[in-house]
Design a protein around this motif. Sequence first.
Motif, mmCIF file in Angstrom:
data_model
loop_
_atom_site.group_PDB
_atom_site.id
_atom_site.type_symbol
_atom_site.label_atom_id
_atom_site.label_comp_id
_atom_site.label_asym_id
_atom_site.label_seq_id
_atom_site.Cartn_x
_atom_site.Cartn_y
_atom_site.Cartn_z
ATOM 1 N N GLU A 83 0.828 -1.205 0.000
ATOM 2 C CA GLU A 83 0.000 0.000 0.000
ATOM 3 C C GLU A 83 0.866 1.260 0.000
ATOM 4 O O GLU A 83 0.607 2.221 -0.738
ATOM 5 C CB GLU A 83 -0.923 -0.002 1.223
ATOM 6 N N ALA A 84 1.926 1.240 0.814
ATOM 7 C CA ALA A 84 2.823 2.400 0.878
ATOM 8 C C ALA A 84 3.625 2.559 -0.404
ATOM 9 O O ALA A 84 3.884 3.680 -0.863
ATOM 10 C CB ALA A 84 3.767 2.254 2.073
ATOM 11 N N VAL A 85 4.037 1.441 -1.003
ATOM 12 C CA VAL A 85 4.777 1.482 -2.268
ATOM 13 C C VAL A 85 3.914 2.114 -3.362
ATOM 14 O O VAL A 85 4.361 2.990 -4.117
ATOM 15 C CB VAL A 85 5.221 0.060 -2.679
ATOM 16 N N VAL A 86 2.648 1.683 -3.442
ATOM 17 C CA VAL A 86 1.729 2.227 -4.448
ATOM 18 C C VAL A 86 1.433 3.694 -4.167
ATOM 19 O O VAL A 86 1.383 4.516 -5.084
ATOM 20 C CB VAL A 86 0.423 1.401 -4.483
ATOM 21 N N LYS A 87 1.277 4.047 -2.888
ATOM 22 C CA LYS A 87 1.005 5.437 -2.515
ATOM 23 C C LYS A 87 2.139 6.347 -2.967
ATOM 24 O O LYS A 87 1.910 7.453 -3.473
ATOM 25 C CB LYS A 87 0.807 5.535 -1.002
ATOM 26 N N ARG A 88 3.371 5.893 -2.773
ATOM 27 C CA ARG A 88 4.517 6.689 -3.223
ATOM 28 C C ARG A 88 4.491 6.875 -4.738
ATOM 29 O O ARG A 88 4.710 7.978 -5.254
ATOM 30 C CB ARG A 88 5.831 6.011 -2.819
ATOM 31 N N SER A 89 4.202 5.802 -5.461
ATOM 32 C CA SER A 89 4.142 5.852 -6.918
ATOM 33 C C SER A 89 3.080 6.839 -7.396
ATOM 34 O O SER A 89 3.315 7.643 -8.305
ATOM 35 C CB SER A 89 3.858 4.453 -7.476
ATOM 36 N N ARG A 90 1.911 6.800 -6.757
ATOM 37 C CA ARG A 90 0.830 7.707 -7.166
ATOM 38 C C ARG A 90 1.180 9.156 -6.825
ATOM 39 O O ARG A 90 0.793 10.084 -7.525
ATOM 40 C CB ARG A 90 -0.494 7.317 -6.484
ATOM 41 N N GLY A 91 1.929 9.348 -5.726
ATOM 42 C CA GLY A 91 2.360 10.692 -5.364
ATOM 43 C C GLY A 91 3.303 11.283 -6.388
ATOM 44 O O GLY A 91 3.232 12.479 -6.715
ATOM 45 N N VAL A 92 4.193 10.440 -6.923
ATOM 46 C CA VAL A 92 5.112 10.883 -7.976
ATOM 47 C C VAL A 92 4.323 11.303 -9.212
ATOM 48 O O VAL A 92 4.579 12.355 -9.820
ATOM 49 C CB VAL A 92 6.111 9.755 -8.318
ATOM 50 N N ALA A 93 3.333 10.479 -9.594
ATOM 51 C CA ALA A 93 2.510 10.791 -10.765
ATOM 52 C C ALA A 93 1.736 12.093 -10.562
ATOM 53 O O ALA A 93 1.647 12.932 -11.469
ATOM 54 C CB ALA A 93 1.551 9.637 -11.049
ATOM 55 N N LYS A 94 1.197 12.280 -9.367
ATOM 56 C CA LYS A 94 0.422 13.495 -9.077
ATOM 57 C C LYS A 94 1.299 14.740 -9.185
ATOM 58 O O LYS A 94 0.893 15.760 -9.739
ATOM 59 C CB LYS A 94 -0.194 13.401 -7.684
ATOM 60 N N GLN A 95 2.517 14.642 -8.654
ATOM 61 C CA GLN A 95 3.438 15.775 -8.705
ATOM 62 C C GLN A 95 3.734 16.184 -10.150
ATOM 63 O O GLN A 95 3.738 17.374 -10.486
ATOM 64 C CB GLN A 95 4.738 15.405 -7.991
ATOM 65 N N LEU A 96 3.940 15.197 -11.014
ATOM 66 C CA LEU A 96 4.255 15.501 -12.410
ATOM 67 C C LEU A 96 3.034 15.989 -13.169
ATOM 68 O O LEU A 96 3.138 16.837 -14.063
ATOM 69 C CB LEU A 96 4.875 14.277 -13.077
ATOM 70 N N ASN A 97 1.850 15.466 -12.820
ATOM 71 C CA ASN A 97 0.602 15.958 -13.423
ATOM 72 C C ASN A 97 0.428 17.442 -13.116
ATOM 73 O O ASN A 97 0.067 18.241 -13.987
ATOM 74 C CB ASN A 97 -0.580 15.151 -12.890
ATOM 75 N N GLN A 98 0.716 17.818 -11.879
ATOM 76 C CA GLN A 98 0.617 19.230 -11.496
ATOM 77 C C GLN A 98 1.656 20.060 -12.234
ATOM 78 O O GLN A 98 1.407 21.223 -12.572
ATOM 79 C CB GLN A 98 0.798 19.361 -9.977
ATOM 80 N N GLY A 99 2.813 19.433 -12.507
ATOM 81 C CA GLY A 99 3.854 20.121 -13.264
ATOM 82 C C GLY A 99 3.408 20.445 -14.681
ATOM 83 O O GLY A 99 3.666 21.548 -15.195
ATOM 84 N N VAL A 100 2.718 19.508 -15.337
ATOM 85 C CA VAL A 100 2.208 19.754 -16.687
ATOM 86 C C VAL A 100 1.136 20.837 -16.662
ATOM 87 O O VAL A 100 1.076 21.699 -17.552
ATOM 88 C CB VAL A 100 1.667 18.448 -17.317
ATOM 89 N N THR A 101 0.277 20.808 -15.640
ATOM 90 C CA THR A 101 -0.742 21.853 -15.491
ATOM 91 C C THR A 101 -0.085 23.224 -15.414
ATOM 92 O O THR A 101 -0.531 24.187 -16.061
ATOM 93 C CB THR A 101 -1.584 21.602 -14.218
ATOM 94 N N HIS A 102 0.989 23.316 -14.653
ATOM 95 C CA HIS A 102 1.741 24.578 -14.537
ATOM 96 C C HIS A 102 2.320 24.996 -15.886
ATOM 97 O O HIS A 102 2.270 26.183 -16.252
ATOM 98 C CB HIS A 102 2.865 24.410 -13.509
ATOM 99 N N LEU A 103 2.862 24.030 -16.629
ATOM 100 C CA LEU A 103 3.453 24.343 -17.929
ATOM 101 C C LEU A 103 2.408 24.864 -18.916
ATOM 102 O O LEU A 103 2.700 25.732 -19.747
ATOM 103 C CB LEU A 103 4.158 23.110 -18.506
ATOM 104 N N MET A 104 1.182 24.340 -18.831
ATOM 105 C CA MET A 104 0.112 24.835 -19.705
ATOM 106 C C MET A 104 -0.187 26.303 -19.393
ATOM 107 O O MET A 104 -0.334 27.136 -20.300
ATOM 108 C CB MET A 104 -1.155 23.985 -19.533
ATOM 109 N N LYS A 105 -0.249 26.626 -18.103
ATOM 110 C CA LYS A 105 -0.531 28.014 -17.713
ATOM 111 C C LYS A 105 0.628 28.932 -18.093
ATOM 112 O O LYS A 105 0.428 30.031 -18.604
ATOM 113 C CB LYS A 105 -0.781 28.077 -16.202
#
Length: 471
Positions: A83-105
């Motif tokens: 559960e913790a391994v998957v949580k870390r993985s999803r956190g990495v994905a979320k961080q990069l998703n937010q990065g793309v959102t920033h790049l669009m703006k």
Amino acid sequence: MADSNYDVIVLGSGPGGYVAAIRCAQLGLKTAIVERELLGGICLNWGCIPTKALLRSAEIMHYAQHAKDYGLKIAGEIEADLEAVVKRSRGVAKQLNQGVTHLMKKNKIAVHMGEGTMTGPTSMTVKGEKGEEKLSAKHVIVATGARARDLPFAKADGKRIWTYRTAMTPPEMPKKLLVIGSGAIGIEFASFYNDMGADVTVVEMLDRIVPVEDADVSAFLQKSLTKQGMTIMTGAGVEELKATDKGVSAKIKAKDGKTQDQEFTHCIVAIGIQPNTENIGLDKLVEMDRGFIQIDDYGRTRSKGLWAIGDCTPGPWLAHKASHEGVTAAEAIAQELGKKHLHPHPLNRDAIPGCTYCHPQIASVGMTEAKAKEAGYEVKVGTFPFIGNGKAIALGEAEGFTKTVFDAKTGELLGAHMVGAEVTEMIQGYVISKTLETTEAELMQTVFPHPTISESMHESVLAAYGKVIHV
């Protein structure tokens, strides 16, 4: 209902789409992007990046389990918290998703969240959070990507039969896992779950695993994975697969023609991809082959103003290839819109690297030895084992080798193939060499830093010409 007009609309925001949109915006074009799910697409949210986070956790666990090999003691049993391994993985994905959102703006790219459907070569409707919108542009880039291919007789159910998507957020830890297909996706998940403690069996229809790689790499990897405890079945096929509440029943036809009935707790299907090109209005606009949009070397389709890039076009189906195509298409469009100073270069498919992040890693670029010979080349081939490399021995990573293939007549580097620690980071040296049309002479005269595993690259070149030093 809103109406919007742009210079360029990009349909899909994966590593091809969002990079294309950013490059268009940099070139002064009024740009929009349409995305039905998450900015960053499959690669960033459900593919390349989160899987590497999972594999990093498995790698750390592997090292912890072998701590004594490095003179270290770890008290107590090493356990994986899935559960913790998957949580870390999803956190990495979320961080990069937010990065793309920033790049669009940052690049002033309009984002339309919703399902896009083409109504013409340069127009579409988008049904989403703003209701139905009509969008039009001077040019449209289709970057809709692809999805996992299902077995025709056993579709993924997310419970017992998984695609990569469920395998990244598993409802439970598999005890006995069947992986069907040994391409990059299949082997990466096989490696991950094997390191996490599952009993893993890989079934490959062809006569060797990772079949697009050089035969020597395939043989080495199979030996290594078998040593790690995996069961590898090549020349085999799954003829029947049935999910139950308790597991998966598989009928497997082995290489010798005999059929085996085996039981597993879970199954990952990794038999390839199919493009996301149906039901979005493309049928009469583009030429397709098995669903993949046919394009020229710059991304143009047969309809003026309509372009396509990435996994919805012919392979290789790799994120970095999609990004490169995105830049090429953006610059070609800008050139057509009057920016004559731009001179986009067509994609060189012979210089696209491939990387697989199993343990040990594999990486390659260009032709295999067999493909070079089939193409009519007389070849010089050099191989250097990591056991002859000081840094690899010091790291405890002496398993692996580097192999280079040259045209014997001209010295052209035709291909390079690597298996072992950190080879996915090193392969770029050979990619640059191919792009610069380097011969063996330049590579021999290049000074490689010591001590590094990259010295094996130099020694491999030397080996091809009978000048190897450390073996």
